[in-house]
Every structure is written in structure tokens, then in C-alpha cells.
Motif scaffolding. Structure first.
Motif, PDB file in Angstrom:
ATOM      1  N   GLY A  78       0.814  -1.210   0.000  1.00 60.65           N
ATOM      2  CA  GLY A  78       0.000   0.000   0.000  1.00 60.65           C
ATOM      3  C   GLY A  78       0.846   1.257   0.000  1.00 60.65           C
ATOM      4  N   ASP A  79       1.923   1.236   0.808  1.00 59.59           N
ATOM      5  CA  ASP A  79       2.838   2.374   0.855  1.00 59.59           C
ATOM      6  C   ASP A  79       3.502   2.569  -0.505  1.00 59.59           C
ATOM      7  OD1 ASP A  79       4.496   4.405   1.697  1.00 59.59           O
ATOM      8  OD2 ASP A  79       5.923   3.071   2.703  1.00 59.59           O
ATOM      9  N   ASP A  82       1.110   4.108  -3.135  1.00 60.89           N
ATOM     10  CA  ASP A  82       0.860   5.540  -2.912  1.00 60.89           C
ATOM     11  C   ASP A  82       1.960   6.424  -3.485  1.00 60.89           C
ATOM     12  OD1 ASP A  82      -1.511   5.017  -1.643  1.00 60.89           O
ATOM     13  OD2 ASP A  82      -0.655   5.056   0.383  1.00 60.89           O
ATOM     14  N   ARG A  83       3.119   5.836  -3.804  1.00 63.47           N
ATOM     15  CA  ARG A  83       4.243   6.631  -4.325  1.00 63.47           C
ATOM     16  C   ARG A  83       4.106   6.925  -5.823  1.00 63.47           C
ATOM     17  NH1 ARG A  83       8.503   6.391  -0.463  1.00 63.47           N
ATOM     18  NH2 ARG A  83       7.576   5.552   1.444  1.00 63.47           N
ATOM     19  N   HIS A  85       1.770   8.129  -9.279  1.00 61.77           N
ATOM     20  CA  HIS A  85       0.604   8.851  -9.786  1.00 61.77           C
ATOM     21  C   HIS A  85      -0.258   7.878 -10.591  1.00 61.77           C
ATOM     22  CE1 HIS A  85      -1.787  11.712 -12.146  1.00 61.77           C
ATOM     23  NE2 HIS A  85      -1.504  12.591 -11.192  1.00 61.77           N
ATOM     24  N   ARG A 148      -2.675   0.693  -8.011  1.00 59.98           N
ATOM     25  CA  ARG A 148      -3.388   1.113  -6.809  1.00 59.98           C
ATOM     26  C   ARG A 148      -4.643   0.262  -6.578  1.00 59.98           C
ATOM     27  NH1 ARG A 148      -3.419   7.501  -5.666  1.00 59.98           N
ATOM     28  NH2 ARG A 148      -1.174   7.901  -5.701  1.00 59.98           N
TER      29      ARG A 148
END
Length: 404
Positions: A78-79, A82-83, A85, A148
């Protein structure tokens, strides 16, 4: 769309040698090779997915950042997601996956989603099967949005397998590693799982493209450099140190030339060329920049030109002929260096292998020095340089006419 990369490093090596990503390939961690491959095809930033950060990875990250590669560390899927786009294209490396730069370029040349694949005729390995005739080679190209959404639905599923199934379901473009056959693509797709697999990846990386190099490098120094690299590849030795040593040897030859100690100077020049060849090979194995016209190569060539001028000045006692020939040879070599640079940049062509370079001139002069016929030797160097310049000029003019 912008390109980024996600590299996983969570799998333990099958032989108990720590994380797969920390296994040594060409004297550097496997993760470092993956990140440099991503940067080479245009990835603007790299995210490393790792649950823990061993010391070996810390050093690799520091080296990558020193070379201008933007790299971040994420501790969870998940981390990591998030990095990126949503509109970015993300090059995904499965844990331990490596391939040739040409195959990765073909994968990233088009839109996402895309998969690097292997047919049944490809070498065996722990590659995940897509269908009856195709296996996944461990690299894929997805959108940040797909990444994502996949992470959001993961649960206990494996990230890479889930991404693979979603990409297949989305009729992802397939790029077979064999598509590059005959295009100087020598590095196979591999999934490293153990120290033995890392050694195999190191051996495969020795297939370096030497187009554009002269005959001394290809025929003499490159085979010797391969032997020397085998002795130092696993040591904490930077390739640039060897190349600096090559420049130092060429500079030490200058006063020897000025004093007329010709054989000692030529031995220094040959040693410098071997050190430089070893450094360039080590840089190529580690995917560090080492182009034929880089500043280190220019510095060593400049030192060798200064040595030629010094010896021609030493020969002034017998008349000005040697000095005139020496200066003319240096001028022709400078002009040819510019023409060769233009030829590579505008036409992507290289000069024939036999065309003169600084190392070729040093080796040609050696037999004349041994029989103490240095003035005929200087004339031979001038004729060789002039003939080489003529060939390069002819090739450049031919290319210009072909597009006119």
C-alpha cells in the motif's frame, strides 16, 4: 506518460544467503542492477518494496542516489502504490527478475498494460505460466491506477501474481524476449533465486556490446580485462579508480617520452590502456555510464597526445621533421575524434574497427621503437591517422548524401 519503477525485495534466497535482492551480481546487489536497468530505460523514480533494510541494501541505495537515480523505500504494498501517480506507467520487477536492457526497452516503448513473456523454447526457470505456450518473464508494465486498484483488493494474495492476472485479463500487450534476436540482445531473462543464480546472471552480463571500439580494445585489451575483472569483481573496487589509474599511467609516460625513454613510456601506455579497459568493462557489467567519448577517455587520450608531442620534441635534435609530423598527427587525430563523435550522434554509425585511436598508435609505434627506427615510426603514425581520418570522413559524407 512518465515512467517509474517498482522493485520488490522481500523473498529470501533458497540457499539461505539473505534476501534475493541482496545477492551479488557483478559485484553489486541484484536490486542495484534492477534499478539501473529501470533508469536506463527512462524511469524517473524507483520505489523499492522491502520489509526490512539490510546493510547491503543501504549501500546499494547510497550508490544509486550518488549516481542521480531517485529511489524511495516502501515497507508495504500500500505504501509503495501511494508513491505513484495514477497516470504514470510503472515498470514492475518481480523479486529477483532481470532481463536485457533491449527487452526492457521494447516492453516500455508502448502503452500499459504489457508483459515481458517467454515461449516454450526459452531456457527453463521458475517462470510463472500465463497459458499453455507462454510464461511470464518477471517484468510487466502497468498504470499507476491499475497498481493502486490491485493493492486495494489484495488481501492475502501475492502482489505480482495478482497484477499478472489482472494484466492478462485486460488483454495486456505481450513482448516476447526472443523478439530482439539478432539485435545485439545477449542477456537472457532470469529469475534469480539463489547465489548460483546470481553467479549465472553475472556470467551473462559479460556479453558487452563493443561496437565502436578500436581493434586494440576488442582484440587485445578486452580479453585481458575480462581475466582481470574476474579477480576484482567481488571486491569493493570502483571502476573509475581503475580508469583514473590508466590516466595516471599515461601522464607518467610524458616525462619518460621527453627524456627519450621510449620503451618505458610505451610500457606505461599499454598498462594504462589495460587499466582503462578493465575499468570500462567493470562499469559496463555494473551498468555504470562508460561511453566511448566520456571525459575519462578524453583525458587519457589527451595525456597520450601530450606524450607524443614530448617525444617529437625530444627528437628535435635531428631536425624539425619529427616535431612537424608529431603535431600533424595530433591535429589529424583531434579532427577525426570530432568526426567520429558526429558520426555516432547523427547517424548512430561507428567507424570501422581498424581506424586509428590513441591505443592503436601506441601499439603501432612499439615495433619501430624496438628496432630504434623512431622517425619512420612517427611517419607511419601520421599516415595511419590520415588514412583513418579519410575513411571516417568518407563514411560521414556518405551518410549525409543518403539522407539528402
Amino acid at each position: 506518460m512518465a515512467l517509474a519503477a517498482l522493485i520488490a525485495a522481500v523473498r529470501e534466497a533458497e540457499d539461505g544467503n539473505g534476501l534475493v535482492g541482496t545477492l551479488p551480481v557483478a559485484g553489486r546487489t541484484l536490486i542495484e542492477r534492477q534499478a539501473r536497468l529501470a533508469a536506463r530505460v527512462g524511469a524517473e523514480h524507483v520505489v523499492l518494496l522491502v520489509e526490512r533494510l539490510p546493510a547491503g541494501l543501504t549501500g546499494a541505495i547510497d550508490r544509486l542516489r550518488r549516481d542521480g537515480i531517485a529511489i524511495d523505500v516502501a515497507r508495504s504494498a500500500g505504501d509503495a502504490a501511494d508513491r505513484f501517480h495514477p497516470d504514470e506507467r510503472v515498470l514492475i520487477f518481480a523479486d529477483g527478475a532481470v532481463a536485457g536492457a533491449g527487452a526492457i526497452e521494447r516492453l516500455t516503448a508502448g502503452s500499459a498494460p504489457a508483459l515481458l513473456t517467454m515461449g516454450e523454447g526459452a531456457p527453463p526457470g521458475p517462470f510463472e505460466r500465463i497459458d499453455a505456450a507462454t510464461r511470464w518473464a518477471g517484468l510487466s508494465l502497468v498504470s499507476g491506477d491499475m497498481l493502486r486498484k490491485t493493492v486495494a483488493m489484495l488481501g492475502d494474495w501475492d502482489l505480482h501474481s495478482t497484477l499478472l492476472r489482472r494484466a492478462v485479463g485486460a488483454s495486456a500487450r505481450r513482448v516476447d524476449v526472443a523478439d530482439g534476436a539478432g539485435l545485439a540482445e545477449a542477456f537472457p531473462a532470469m529469475l534469480v533465486r539463489s547465489k548460483a543464480g546470481a553467479r549465472a546472471a553475472t556470467e551473462a552480463s559479460f556479453a558487452v556490446d563493443r561496437s565502436g571500439e578500436g581493434w586494440p580494445s576488442r582484440l587485445l585489451y578486452a580479453p585481458a580485462a575480462r581475466l582481470l575483472v574476474g579477480l576484482v569483481i567481488d571486491r569493493n573496487l570502483e571502476s573509475r579508480w581503475l580508469r583514473w589509474a590508466g590516466i595516471a599511467a599515461a601522464l607518467l609516460a610524458v616525462p619518460a617520452m621527453l627524456k627519450g625513454w621510449l620503451l618505458a613510456a610505451l610500457v606505461l601506455l599499454v598498462a594504462g590502456a589495460l587499466l582503462d579497459a578493465t575499468g570500462r568493462l567493470l562499469a559496463a557489467l555494473r551498468l555504470s555510464p562508460a561511453t566511448p567519448d566520456d571525459r575519462l577517455a578524453l583525458a587519457r587520450a589527451g595525456a597520450m597526445a601530450l606524450g607524443l608531442f614530448a617525444f617529437a620534441w625530444h627528437r628535435m635534435e635531428g631536425g624539425a621533421t619529427s616535431l612537424v609530423v608529431g603535431i600533424a598527427t595530433i591535429a589529424v587525430m583531434l579532427a577525426m575524434a570530432r568526426e567520429r563523435w558526429v558520426l555516432r550522434r547523427v547517424s548512430r554509425l561507428s567507424a570501422p574497427m581498424w581506424v586509428a585511436d590513441a591505443d592503436a598508435l601506441a601499439l603501432l609505434f612499439l615495433p619501430f621503437a624496438l628496432v630504434q627506427q623512431t622517425q619512420p615510426g612517427l611517419i607511419a603514425l601520421g599516415l595511419y591517422a590520415a588514412a583513418s581520418f579519410s575513411v571516417v570522413q568518407h563514411r560521414l559524407v556518405g551518410w549525409a548524401r543518403s539522407i539528402g
